[in-house]
Scaffold this motif. Structure first.
Motif, PDB file in Angstrom:
ATOM      1  N   TYR A  49     -34.614 -12.460  22.656  1.00 15.07           N
ATOM      2  CA  TYR A  49     -33.430 -12.514  23.517  1.00 15.07           C
ATOM      3  C   TYR A  49     -32.199 -12.805  22.674  1.00 15.07           C
ATOM      4  N   GLU A  63     -34.053  -7.882  23.615  1.00 18.70           N
ATOM      5  CA  GLU A  63     -33.362  -7.870  24.899  1.00 18.70           C
ATOM      6  C   GLU A  63     -31.920  -8.303  24.656  1.00 18.70           C
ATOM      7  N   VAL A 108     -28.894  -9.660  25.932  1.00 13.94           N
ATOM      8  CA  VAL A 108     -28.530 -10.420  27.128  1.00 13.94           C
ATOM      9  C   VAL A 108     -27.336 -11.326  26.806  1.00 13.94           C
ATOM     10  N   TYR A 118     -26.079  -8.665  32.934  1.00 15.81           N
ATOM     11  CA  TYR A 118     -27.233  -8.952  32.079  1.00 15.81           C
ATOM     12  C   TYR A 118     -27.976 -10.206  32.522  1.00 15.81           C
ATOM     13  N   GLN A 119     -27.283 -11.133  33.185  1.00 11.30           N
ATOM     14  CA  GLN A 119     -27.889 -12.370  33.677  1.00 11.30           C
ATOM     15  C   GLN A 119     -28.835 -12.994  32.631  1.00 11.30           C
ATOM     16  N   LYS A 121     -31.035 -16.185  33.607  1.00 12.19           N
ATOM     17  CA  LYS A 121     -31.973 -15.802  34.665  1.00 12.19           C
ATOM     18  C   LYS A 121     -33.089 -14.932  34.089  1.00 12.19           C
ATOM     19  N   THR A 122     -32.725 -14.006  33.211  1.00 13.76           N
ATOM     20  CA  THR A 122     -33.712 -13.120  32.592  1.00 13.76           C
ATOM     21  C   THR A 122     -34.746 -13.918  31.806  1.00 13.76           C
ATOM     22  N   GLU A 159     -36.872 -16.178  34.256  1.00 11.60           N
ATOM     23  CA  GLU A 159     -37.822 -15.389  35.040  1.00 11.60           C
ATOM     24  C   GLU A 159     -38.992 -14.924  34.178  1.00 11.60           C
ATOM     25  N   HIS A 160     -38.727 -14.635  32.920  1.00  7.58           N
ATOM     26  CA  HIS A 160     -39.828 -14.285  32.014  1.00  7.58           C
ATOM     27  C   HIS A 160     -40.783 -15.467  31.879  1.00  7.58           C
TER      28      HIS A 160
END
Length: 299
Positions: free
Chosen positions: A74, A103, A105, A151-152, A155-156, A159-160
């Motif tokens: 990330y 990712e 983000v 992109y949040q 939160k991304t 949530e992962h």
């Protein structure tokens, strides 16, 4: 302090990638899981790693990252920041790691939030008090959760970690200190780690980046507005008071870290429960990080 002298765990020596460490192994207090006795529980190790930006990681370093099973990386930096780093000769080229999906983000969509940019934005960022850091970290949290940020990032990541079987991941920004520090602070707090321990984990960046401190300070001082070496040194520091103050501010505003996460739409109450189930595990003696001993290295 040379990289090989860093306490391991939590640090892992990854050639070309400073400040790489596991945020697991810290004791959990309270009872984060319904009816569970958390007295002998810790945050799961081998799942969440943090570091500075990985553009200079060597092939040997990549092999070591692969051996840790990291499947997601990330990147919290903005596109503007990445481009500026390449333009100015710092080599912040995006690094793709075989076997791991990057990712993108960004916390800030079109802003440079490197330590230098933060120092210019927050007048007291380089002062002796932690107020500048606390203000900056509040803005980081708000920007990461803003509805305008598609992109949040936080939160991304959350949530992962709250998914049915989260794969090991690496979280980084530029130095691996501010944006990375805020999301890692949230994760540890959601697991039930005491503020003092969360702040200690944050402060380890002072050790993790020590080999680059002179370079970072010199870079800061190359800006005409940032010529004070004492102030520049504070800007690259990770003092516990900054994270303690940030967590206190969150509780003052939202009531708790959990309520903050829910109110900002970063994770549902059900998601928080699943995250804790995934991350909080029974402790064995070898897995517990002797954080109080490591704290002595920071004095």
């Amino acid at each position: 302090m040379a990289e090989k002298e860093l306490p391991s765990p939590p640090f892992h020596p990854i050639p070309g990638l400073p400040n790489f460490r596991d945020i697991g192994g810290y004791p959990v207090s309270g009872e984060p899981q319904d009816g569970a006795n958390a007295t002998h529980k810790i945050v799961r190790r081998g799942l969440i790693y943090r570091s500075s930006e990985p553009s200079k990681v060597t092939e040997d370093g990549v092999s070591k990252l692969k051996s840790l099973g990291i499947e997601k990386v990330y990147d919290l930096r903005s596109a503007v920041e990445i481009a500026a780093g390449q333009r100015d000769g710092f080599g912040w080229k995006v690094k793709e790691i075989d076997g791991a999906r990057r990712e993108f983000v960004p916390v800030f969509l079109d802003q440079d939030y490197s330590p230098e940019a933060l120092a210019l934005r927050y007048k007291n960022y380089s002062s002796e008090s932690a107020e500048g850091f606390i203000a900056a970290y509040h803005d980081i949290l708000e920007a990461a959760a803003s509805p305008t940020n598609s992109y949040q990032p936080f939160k991304t990541i959350l949530e992962h970690l709250a998914s049915s079987s989260p794969a090991p991941c690496l979280i980084h920004c530029t130095a691996g200190k501010d944006r990375t520090g805020v999301i890692c602070g949230l994760i540890l707090s959601l697991c039930g780690v005491d503020d003092e321990v969360v702040a200690h984990e944050y402060s380890l960046t002072d050790l993790g980046l020590r080999e680059r401190h002179e370079e970072l300070i010199a870079h800061l001082m190359s800006n005409p507005s940032l010529r004070d070496p004492v102030a520049a040194k504070r800007m690259v520091s990770s003092q516990k008071q900054a994270m303690l103050g940030t967590l206190a501010t969150i509780r003052e505003k939202y009531g708790s870290v959990e309520k903050c996460v829910v109110d900002l739409g970063l994770l549902s109450p059900k998601g928080i429960k699943q995250l804790r189930s995934n991350l909080v595990v029974d402790a064995d003696e070898e897995a517990v990080i002797p954080w109080q001993d490591h704290a002595k290295l920071l004095s």
